[in-house]
Design an enzyme around this catalytic site. Sequence first.
Site, PDB file in Angstrom:
ATOM      1  N   HIS A   1      86.808  60.661  30.583  1.00  0.00           N
ATOM      2  CA  HIS A   1      87.998  60.265  31.322  1.00  0.00           C
ATOM      3  C   HIS A   1      87.939  60.855  32.737  1.00  0.00           C
ATOM      4  O   HIS A   1      87.290  61.874  32.956  1.00  0.00           O
ATOM      5  CB  HIS A   1      89.203  60.867  30.561  1.00  0.00           C
ATOM      6  CG  HIS A   1      90.534  60.387  31.015  1.00  0.00           C
ATOM      7  ND1 HIS A   1      91.207  60.974  32.057  1.00  0.00           N
ATOM      8  CD2 HIS A   1      91.349  59.400  30.557  1.00  0.00           C
ATOM      9  CE1 HIS A   1      92.368  60.373  32.221  1.00  0.00           C
ATOM     10  NE2 HIS A   1      92.472  59.406  31.316  1.00  0.00           N
TER      11      HIS A   1
ATOM     12  N   ASP B   1      87.450  68.221  25.567  1.00  0.00           N
ATOM     13  CA  ASP B   1      88.633  67.424  25.854  1.00  0.00           C
ATOM     14  C   ASP B   1      89.115  66.846  24.525  1.00  0.00           C
ATOM     15  O   ASP B   1      88.507  65.928  23.980  1.00  0.00           O
ATOM     16  CB  ASP B   1      88.261  66.321  26.859  1.00  0.00           C
ATOM     17  CG  ASP B   1      89.399  65.328  27.101  1.00  0.00           C
ATOM     18  OD1 ASP B   1      90.440  65.435  26.418  1.00  0.00           O
ATOM     19  OD2 ASP B   1      89.239  64.446  27.963  1.00  0.00           O
TER      20      ASP B   1
ATOM     21  N   GLN C   1      92.093  62.897  22.687  1.00  0.00           N
ATOM     22  CA  GLN C   1      92.099  61.811  21.712  1.00  0.00           C
ATOM     23  C   GLN C   1      91.672  62.270  20.315  1.00  0.00           C
ATOM     24  O   GLN C   1      91.555  61.453  19.409  1.00  0.00           O
ATOM     25  CB  GLN C   1      91.167  60.676  22.174  1.00  0.00           C
ATOM     26  CG  GLN C   1      91.548  60.039  23.490  1.00  0.00           C
ATOM     27  CD  GLN C   1      92.838  59.220  23.419  1.00  0.00           C
ATOM     28  OE1 GLN C   1      93.382  58.969  22.341  1.00  0.00           O
ATOM     29  NE2 GLN C   1      93.341  58.828  24.569  1.00  0.00           N
TER      30      GLN C   1
ATOM     31  N   LYS D   1     100.321  62.539  23.411  1.00  0.00           N
ATOM     32  CA  LYS D   1      99.459  61.664  22.607  1.00  0.00           C
ATOM     33  C   LYS D   1      99.545  62.027  21.127  1.00  0.00           C
ATOM     34  O   LYS D   1      98.788  61.503  20.299  1.00  0.00           O
ATOM     35  CB  LYS D   1      98.020  61.756  23.100  1.00  0.00           C
ATOM     36  CG  LYS D   1      97.841  61.214  24.524  1.00  0.00           C
ATOM     37  CD  LYS D   1      96.407  61.131  24.903  1.00  0.00           C
ATOM     38  CE  LYS D   1      96.181  61.065  26.391  1.00  0.00           C
ATOM     39  NZ  LYS D   1      96.387  59.721  26.953  1.00  0.00           N
TER      40      LYS D   1
ATOM     41  N   CYS E   1      90.425  54.514  32.646  1.00  0.00           N
ATOM     42  CA  CYS E   1      90.164  55.741  33.410  1.00  0.00           C
ATOM     43  C   CYS E   1      88.748  56.280  33.210  1.00  0.00           C
ATOM     44  O   CYS E   1      88.459  57.391  33.626  1.00  0.00           O
ATOM     45  CB  CYS E   1      91.151  56.854  33.086  1.00  0.00           C
ATOM     46  SG  CYS E   1      92.809  56.472  33.573  1.00  0.00           S
TER      47      CYS E   1
HETATM   48  C1  LIG Z   1      90.050  61.504  26.653  1.00  0.00           C
HETATM   49  C2  LIG Z   1      91.195  61.772  27.574  1.00  0.00           C
HETATM   50  N1  LIG Z   1      91.154  62.839  28.386  1.00  0.00           N
HETATM   51  C3  LIG Z   1      92.160  63.134  29.213  1.00  0.00           C
HETATM   52  C4  LIG Z   1      93.290  62.356  29.303  1.00  0.00           C
HETATM   53  C5  LIG Z   1      94.372  62.721  30.268  1.00  0.00           C
HETATM   54  O1  LIG Z   1      95.528  63.125  29.624  1.00  0.00           O
HETATM   55  P1  LIG Z   1      96.853  63.446  30.439  1.00  0.00           P
HETATM   56  O2  LIG Z   1      97.131  62.223  31.267  1.00  0.00           O
HETATM   57  O3  LIG Z   1      97.886  63.653  29.393  1.00  0.00           O
HETATM   58  O4  LIG Z   1      96.616  64.645  31.270  1.00  0.00           O
HETATM   59  C6  LIG Z   1      93.385  61.238  28.482  1.00  0.00           C
HETATM   60  C7  LIG Z   1      94.573  60.362  28.540  1.00  0.00           C
HETATM   61  O5  LIG Z   1      94.551  59.217  28.883  1.00  0.00           O
HETATM   62  C8  LIG Z   1      92.308  60.943  27.604  1.00  0.00           C
HETATM   63  O6  LIG Z   1      92.361  59.863  26.809  1.00  0.00           O
END
Ligand SMILES: Cc1ncc(COP(=O)(O)O)c(C=O)c1O
Lengths: 147, 414
Positions: B122, B199, B202, B225, B367
């Site tokens: 991401h 990370d 998910q 999430k 993203c």
């Molecule tokens: C794999 C992953 N990392 C990071 C994020 C970023 O999360 P947040 O927008 O809650 O900071 C997301 C969310 O879309 C994600 O799916």
Amino acid sequence: MNSIKDNPILKREIMMDHYESPRNFQLIDDNSYRQIHVYSQSCQDDIKLQVLINNDIIEDIRFEGNACVIATASTSIMTELIKGCSIKQAKEIIENYFNMINQKEYGENILKEAVVFESVGRQVNRISCATLSWNGLKQLLNENEES
Amino acid sequence: MFNVDKIRQDFPMLQGKTNEGKPLIYLDNGATTLKPNSVIEAVTNYYQNITSNINRGDYKLAYLVDQAYEKTREVVADFINCQSKEVVFTYGTTHSLNQIAYGYGLNNLKENDEILITVAEHASNTLPWYQLAAITKAKVKFIPLDKTGKITVENVRKMLNENVKIVSIAQVSNVLGCISDVKAIAREVHKFNAVLVVDGAQSVPHIKTDVKDLDCDFLVFSAHKMCGPTAVGVMYGKYHLLEKMMPLMLGGGMNLHFDTDFNVKLKAVPYKFEAGTSNIEAVLGLKAAIKYLKEIGMDNIANYEKQLKDYTISELKKLDNVIVYNPEADIGIISFNVLDKGKIIFGQDVASYLSKHGLCLRSGNHCAKNLWQYLAVDSTVRCALYFYNTKEEVDKLIEVLKTTTLENCVDVIL
Ligand SMILES: Cc1ncc(COP(=O)(O)O)c(C=O)c1O
């Protein structure tokens, strides 16, 4: 000719046709063209637009890009409408187009095929697709005047 | 017993809501999840009954809120199996990753050091590392993915060398839905004395997480999430690493002392990372969310989601106008496109058409903009399931996908 506006089948055909065979779809490597790159902040629409202006006439307009049906078709239709227009005429067309999108009075005869986007506001989030290139063109014409 | 009908009753968003006038079917759980009553009540309770700031227990009310806030740290610690002093509250995964990149990276990286990520990450697990590399003259390198989009231990091993200082990967990709073998990867990474950042945005919402067992150095995730409120998240770090780390933000609540000679003394971990008034209501909501998930049971959640995911993929595969890009997904994140006369319909056109039928799915690059060279398409439509989704909802998706043609997508605005 029947009004396009009231004929959903015709509207769909026009949109599909411009999406599947977009007009003026190829950029040119020529410095006398003004170019702008427009892309959506929220989705994948990404379009490059070029215009050639001589003596206040838009002699040529071209585009390329990767975008949804609505953005692609609205750009293709725009290029057909605008090509050969004077700047003044182009501005009038643009103004009418935005009036239509914003549910205000507009000239159906001026917009021709572009009236297929009359009810794009039914899906509010798609308004940005239908106006992406039109905003780009507006900006190009403004820059042209400033220079 | 896992009873999805009963579970659905806990969610106001699942009680007769509509999208474009049709019954709402929410399949965008990768973006954010719906909230159960208990979480909503925890948030409103803060405003209706216990409003006051934390860190200042001068009066009883503030003391009570402080207690409730700190209790959340224990609940999180229990949820991921760490100590509560290793739980830092942040504004989410993005904030956590930036905190690590700057707080750890700036002190520990130098020219020609290497940071390993993958193209599936991401933006929030990519851009902070680009920036850190630009500042320190370190290099970001990409661990190759295998054919199914997985990060294999073998490929991590190939990329490791003495210059690698940080490896940062998603436990579950938000586009490909595959689970990385974090435990085995950690073992390799540690052989080179590098740190492993995970990370968990998910993964933590969907599978049981045990940081001791995984032996990762950092794990980050977002509450929203996993049925919790927006703009609160967690940065777990091994205590000795957190101790050496600089806070990304400085201000009130995180310092013990400062004076006009520029002496500054910070609070201990984890408080030194929590500058400014935090999102108190959301931290209390996170506590309720974890309690809710634990009551259902993370294993039950994972099992149910796996069945629903298998069902969805097998139904999608039956459609000859749909390409699924990750049929090997481990969890319920399914990326696909729809074809008309052999040509991919632009994702946004599909999503708009689905929306017309009440279905909420996201299209785009999700993203993960580096991934597209790998998948060889610009974008996909993503179906992201959660434990409150049902077979009937998936059936509706399949039914609408059968009628998804370019013409029907155009008709949406006629
Ligand atoms: C794999 C992953 N990392 C990071 C994020 C970023 O999360 P947040 O927008 O809650 O900071 C997301 C969310 O879309 C994600 O799916």
